[in-house]
Design a protein around this motif. Structure first.
Motif, mmCIF file in Angstrom:
data_model
loop_
_atom_site.group_PDB
_atom_site.id
_atom_site.type_symbol
_atom_site.label_atom_id
_atom_site.label_comp_id
_atom_site.label_asym_id
_atom_site.label_seq_id
_atom_site.Cartn_x
_atom_site.Cartn_y
_atom_site.Cartn_z
ATOM 1 N N ALA A 132 41.358 45.465 51.533
ATOM 2 C CA ALA A 132 41.017 43.768 50.988
ATOM 3 C C ALA A 132 41.554 43.116 51.443
ATOM 4 C CB ALA A 132 42.391 44.586 49.751
ATOM 5 N N VAL A 188 40.724 43.231 45.356
ATOM 6 C CA VAL A 188 41.353 44.587 44.762
ATOM 7 C C VAL A 188 40.772 46.051 45.064
ATOM 8 C CG1 VAL A 188 42.205 43.162 42.859
ATOM 9 C CG2 VAL A 188 40.420 44.727 42.541
ATOM 10 N N ALA A 202 40.206 49.374 44.462
ATOM 11 C CA ALA A 202 39.829 50.401 43.274
ATOM 12 C C ALA A 202 39.954 52.378 44.014
ATOM 13 C CB ALA A 202 37.750 50.660 43.510
ATOM 14 N N ALA A 235 31.535 45.027 42.771
ATOM 15 C CA ALA A 235 31.882 46.158 43.578
ATOM 16 C C ALA A 235 30.953 46.248 45.093
ATOM 17 C CB ALA A 235 31.665 47.543 42.715
ATOM 18 N N ARG A 277 42.335 45.403 37.011
ATOM 19 C CA ARG A 277 41.352 43.916 37.861
ATOM 20 C C ARG A 277 40.514 44.524 37.862
ATOM 21 N NH1 ARG A 277 44.534 39.108 38.659
ATOM 22 N NH2 ARG A 277 46.277 39.836 38.090
ATOM 23 N N ALA A 278 40.205 45.685 39.104
ATOM 24 C CA ALA A 278 39.042 46.059 39.242
ATOM 25 C C ALA A 278 38.094 46.730 38.300
ATOM 26 C CB ALA A 278 39.165 47.506 40.250
ATOM 27 N N ARG A 279 38.377 47.693 37.665
ATOM 28 C CA ARG A 279 37.250 47.594 36.249
ATOM 29 C C ARG A 279 36.693 46.547 35.629
ATOM 30 N NH1 ARG A 279 41.403 50.994 34.673
ATOM 31 N NH2 ARG A 279 42.002 53.234 35.352
ATOM 32 N N ALA A 284 36.251 43.584 37.909
ATOM 33 C CA ALA A 284 35.449 42.871 38.265
ATOM 34 C C ALA A 284 34.554 42.739 38.434
ATOM 35 C CB ALA A 284 35.950 43.853 39.947
ATOM 36 N N THR A 314 36.115 38.945 40.960
ATOM 37 C CA THR A 314 36.976 39.149 41.819
ATOM 38 C C THR A 314 35.734 40.646 41.809
ATOM 39 O OG1 THR A 314 38.485 39.398 40.023
ATOM 40 C CG2 THR A 314 38.605 41.049 41.492
ATOM 41 N N CYS A 325 36.263 44.489 43.499
ATOM 42 C CA CYS A 325 37.129 45.400 44.017
ATOM 43 C C CYS A 325 36.214 46.401 44.958
ATOM 44 C CB CYS A 325 36.228 46.480 42.555
ATOM 45 S SG CYS A 325 35.051 47.281 41.916
#
Length: 336
Positions: A172, A154, A156, A220, A213-215, A217, A127, A129
């Motif tokens: 995105a 995703v 952020a 980044a 989901r971003a946290r 990932a 994933t 972010c």
């Protein structure tokens, strides 16, 4: 780029080799390294097997008949990368040549380098972010893939309407499309109007799911923004959305840079700017917990912001150009 020299003098050849063997090896080395022939082709020419040719090449190397030199073409960039990792706490740095005076072209080259680095780290199931911004958009534009990735992209932060490069949902979608992956969309503004509205927006299940989901990932990919410089996306947004007083508020807060829409002071801490608390998005500390954090920025206006982000320790990798890297190192040394 490397250069190969085949030594043919009587001083270089006879290390434990008789003249006839050394002459055969020399001929083989010329055909292999300079004429770029395959070992099988060389074997046919000299009437030997490919295995024998391989053995003769090894004998020639062991005897000192081959000397390989590496061109110093990228020495300056490599030294800047070494210093950035040694002096700033970064795990990796990628510095590209500043071959153009046009900053848009420099950023394009930086974006292409960051895109290549992203693909080198990306695995199926990852994933990513992302923030919005010109830097991340340059990475998306520079992306060239040979296969599809089962990756998720995703946002952020919440959404900003306007130019395509600051529209995090658009960025995105573009990144996921180029990777052949899946894009998640966030349906909330980047900033709330009050603490109560912020809490309400963060509590909406669809928004909370995207930010969670971003946290979590694995990668980044973020831009590093200037704050008060001409062309700053953040300042442009602030003046269009809020009030001219925000410029003075940002300046009074000592803000030096921006990452995922959080304003930072010169030390890398959150600046005492009231709208930081109204952000619907990740905090800078969330970046520290993501295994691979890639920051992308280039140009004179990004020197102070990069220094701020580096002092905060939010990135694992920085991708920039040589002029910006040199200025960052000078600035970090002046204030150390």
């Amino acid at each position: 780029m490397s250069r190969m020299r085949i030594e043919g003098s009587k001083d270089a050849a006879p290390r434990a080799l008789d003249y006839a063997v050394a002459r055969t090896i020399y001929k083989v080395l010329l055909m292999y390294y300079q004429e770029q022939r395959t070992q099988a082709d060389i074997g046919k020419i000299i009437g030997q097997s490919a295995a024998t040719v391989n053995r003769l090449i090894k004998q020639g190397r062991d005897a000192g008949m081959v000397e390989i030199t590496i061109s110093p073409l990228f020495d300056f960039q490599h030294e800047l990368e070494r210093r950035l990792t040694a002096e700033t706490g970064l795990e990796e740095a990628l510095v590209v040549p500043a071959e153009f005076d046009d900053q848009d072209l420099v950023l394009r080259a930086v974006g292409q380098a960051a895109a290549h680095y992203l693909l080198s780290r990306l695995k199926d199931g990852d994933t990513i972010c992302i923030s919005g911004g010109k830097g991340v958009s340059a990475v998306v534009e520079g992306l060239r893939t040979t296969r599809s990735y089962k990756a998720s992209v995703v946002p952020a932060t919440g959404l900003v309407q306007g130019r395509h490069y600051i529209d995090v949902n658009h960025v995105a979608s573009e990144l996921a499309g180029r990777l052949g992956g899946t894009a998640y969309q966030i349906h909330a503004p980047m900033f709330a109007d009050s603490d109560e509205q912020r809490d309400m927006l963060r509590g909406v299940s669809a928004v909370a799911d995207v930010l969670d989901r971003a946290r979590k990932a694995s990668i980044a990919l973020v831009g590093i923004g200037s704050v008060l410089a001409a062309g700053s996306s953040y300042l442009d947004f602030a003046l269009r959305t809020w009030s001219p007083k925000d410029r003075a508020m940002i300046s009074n807060a000592g803000a030096q840079g921006e990452v995922i829409a959080n304003l930072l002071d010169a030390t890398g801490a959150l600046a005492p700017y009231p709208r930081n608390a109204l952000l619907v998005g990740l905090a800078p500390d969330d970046l520290r917990r993501i295994p691979c954090t890639i920051g992308v920025a280039a140009g004179p206006a990004k020197v102070a912001p990069i220094c701020s982000v580096l002092r905060g320790g939010y990135l694992k990798t920085l991708v920039t150009d040589e002029r910006t890297a040199s200025a960052v190192l000078d600035s970090m040394q002046e204030k150390s």
